[in-house]
Design a protein around this motif. Structure first.
Motif, PDB file in Angstrom:
ATOM      1  N   LEU A  29      13.224  -3.372   2.821  1.00 40.13           N
ATOM      2  CA  LEU A  29      12.541  -2.762   1.689  1.00 40.13           C
ATOM      3  C   LEU A  29      11.115  -3.293   1.567  1.00 40.13           C
ATOM      4  CD1 LEU A  29      12.727  -0.872  -0.760  1.00 40.13           C
ATOM      5  CD2 LEU A  29      13.543  -2.829  -2.081  1.00 40.13           C
ATOM      6  N   LEU A  30      10.945  -4.590   1.726  1.00 41.43           N
ATOM      7  CA  LEU A  30       9.615  -5.199   1.670  1.00 41.43           C
ATOM      8  C   LEU A  30       8.725  -4.653   2.789  1.00 41.43           C
ATOM      9  CD1 LEU A  30       7.732  -7.277   0.381  1.00 41.43           C
ATOM     10  CD2 LEU A  30       8.646  -8.954   1.988  1.00 41.43           C
ATOM     11  N   ILE A  31       9.257  -4.525   3.984  1.00 44.22           N
ATOM     12  CA  ILE A  31       8.489  -3.973   5.108  1.00 44.22           C
ATOM     13  C   ILE A  31       8.076  -2.532   4.809  1.00 44.22           C
ATOM     14  CG2 ILE A  31       8.659  -3.256   7.533  1.00 44.22           C
ATOM     15  CD1 ILE A  31      10.434  -5.777   7.946  1.00 44.22           C
ATOM     16  N   ALA A  32       9.006  -1.738   4.261  1.00 43.78           N
ATOM     17  CA  ALA A  32       8.706  -0.350   3.922  1.00 43.78           C
ATOM     18  C   ALA A  32       7.610  -0.266   2.878  1.00 43.78           C
ATOM     19  CB  ALA A  32       9.976   0.351   3.436  1.00 43.78           C
ATOM     20  N   ILE A  33       7.643  -1.120   1.886  1.00 40.18           N
ATOM     21  CA  ILE A  33       6.618  -1.115   0.834  1.00 40.18           C
ATOM     22  C   ILE A  33       5.260  -1.499   1.412  1.00 40.18           C
ATOM     23  CG2 ILE A  33       5.850  -2.298  -1.264  1.00 40.18           C
ATOM     24  CD1 ILE A  33       8.837  -2.391  -2.103  1.00 40.18           C
ATOM     25  N   VAL A  34       5.232  -2.506   2.259  1.00 40.03           N
ATOM     26  CA  VAL A  34       3.965  -2.931   2.877  1.00 40.03           C
ATOM     27  C   VAL A  34       3.390  -1.798   3.727  1.00 40.03           C
ATOM     28  CG1 VAL A  34       2.960  -4.511   4.578  1.00 40.03           C
ATOM     29  CG2 VAL A  34       4.484  -5.393   2.799  1.00 40.03           C
ATOM     30  N   LEU A  35       4.221  -1.128   4.511  1.00 42.55           N
ATOM     31  CA  LEU A  35       3.752  -0.007   5.327  1.00 42.55           C
ATOM     32  C   LEU A  35       3.218   1.129   4.458  1.00 42.55           C
ATOM     33  CD1 LEU A  35       6.478   0.183   8.134  1.00 42.55           C
ATOM     34  CD2 LEU A  35       4.097  -0.550   8.349  1.00 42.55           C
ATOM     35  N   LEU A  36       3.907   1.403   3.367  1.00 42.19           N
ATOM     36  CA  LEU A  36       3.477   2.453   2.457  1.00 42.19           C
ATOM     37  C   LEU A  36       2.118   2.119   1.841  1.00 42.19           C
ATOM     38  CD1 LEU A  36       4.343   5.139   1.216  1.00 42.19           C
ATOM     39  CD2 LEU A  36       5.441   3.872  -0.614  1.00 42.19           C
ATOM     40  N   VAL A  37       1.924   0.868   1.469  1.00 44.25           N
ATOM     41  CA  VAL A  37       0.650   0.447   0.876  1.00 44.25           C
ATOM     42  C   VAL A  37      -0.466   0.506   1.919  1.00 44.25           C
ATOM     43  CG1 VAL A  37      -0.595  -1.534  -0.080  1.00 44.25           C
ATOM     44  CG2 VAL A  37       1.678  -0.954  -0.942  1.00 44.25           C
ATOM     45  N   LEU A  38      -0.179   0.067   3.140  1.00 44.03           N
ATOM     46  CA  LEU A  38      -1.214   0.028   4.180  1.00 44.03           C
ATOM     47  C   LEU A  38      -1.608   1.426   4.658  1.00 44.03           C
ATOM     48  CD1 LEU A  38      -0.082  -2.989   6.392  1.00 44.03           C
ATOM     49  CD2 LEU A  38      -2.024  -2.889   4.839  1.00 44.03           C
ATOM     50  N   GLY A  45      -0.266   4.648   3.462  1.00 40.11           N
ATOM     51  CA  GLY A  45      -0.183   5.760   2.527  1.00 40.11           C
ATOM     52  C   GLY A  45       0.922   6.729   2.911  1.00 40.11           C
ATOM     53  N   ARG A  46       1.381   7.470   1.922  1.00 41.57           N
ATOM     54  CA  ARG A  46       2.521   8.361   2.129  1.00 41.57           C
ATOM     55  C   ARG A  46       2.202   9.475   3.122  1.00 41.57           C
ATOM     56  NH1 ARG A  46       4.729  11.702  -2.818  1.00 41.57           N
ATOM     57  NH2 ARG A  46       3.243  13.174  -1.990  1.00 41.57           N
TER      58      ARG A  46
END
Length: 68
Positions: free
Chosen positions: A10-19, A21-22
């Motif tokens: 989940l943390l990896i997914a959030i970091v990727l999303l922030v870096l 974008g959707r």
């Protein structure tokens, strides 16, 4: 090494999303899907080509004089 747990994923997914974008992530996933589809199509065409070649190789080559 052990596999990452659900919280780490989940943390990896959030970091990727922030870096990225959707929109960028959705575009990359679309390209991955197209690549998988092209790979499957290539495998199918390759196996059909092999089957065709083996069918051509299985022709009767008995000389006419030896046929009954």
């Amino acid at each position: 090494m052990h596999a990452p747990g659900p919280m780490q994923l989940l943390l990896i997914a959030i970091v990727l999303l922030v870096l990225f974008g959707r929109g960028k992530i959705a575009g990359m996933m679309g390209e991955v899907g197209k690549g998988i589809t092209a790979f499957k199509k290539g495998i199918k065409e390759g196996s059909e080509e092999i089957e065709k070649a083996s069918a051509e190789g299985a022709k009767d080559v008995t000389p006419e004089k030896d046929k009954v």
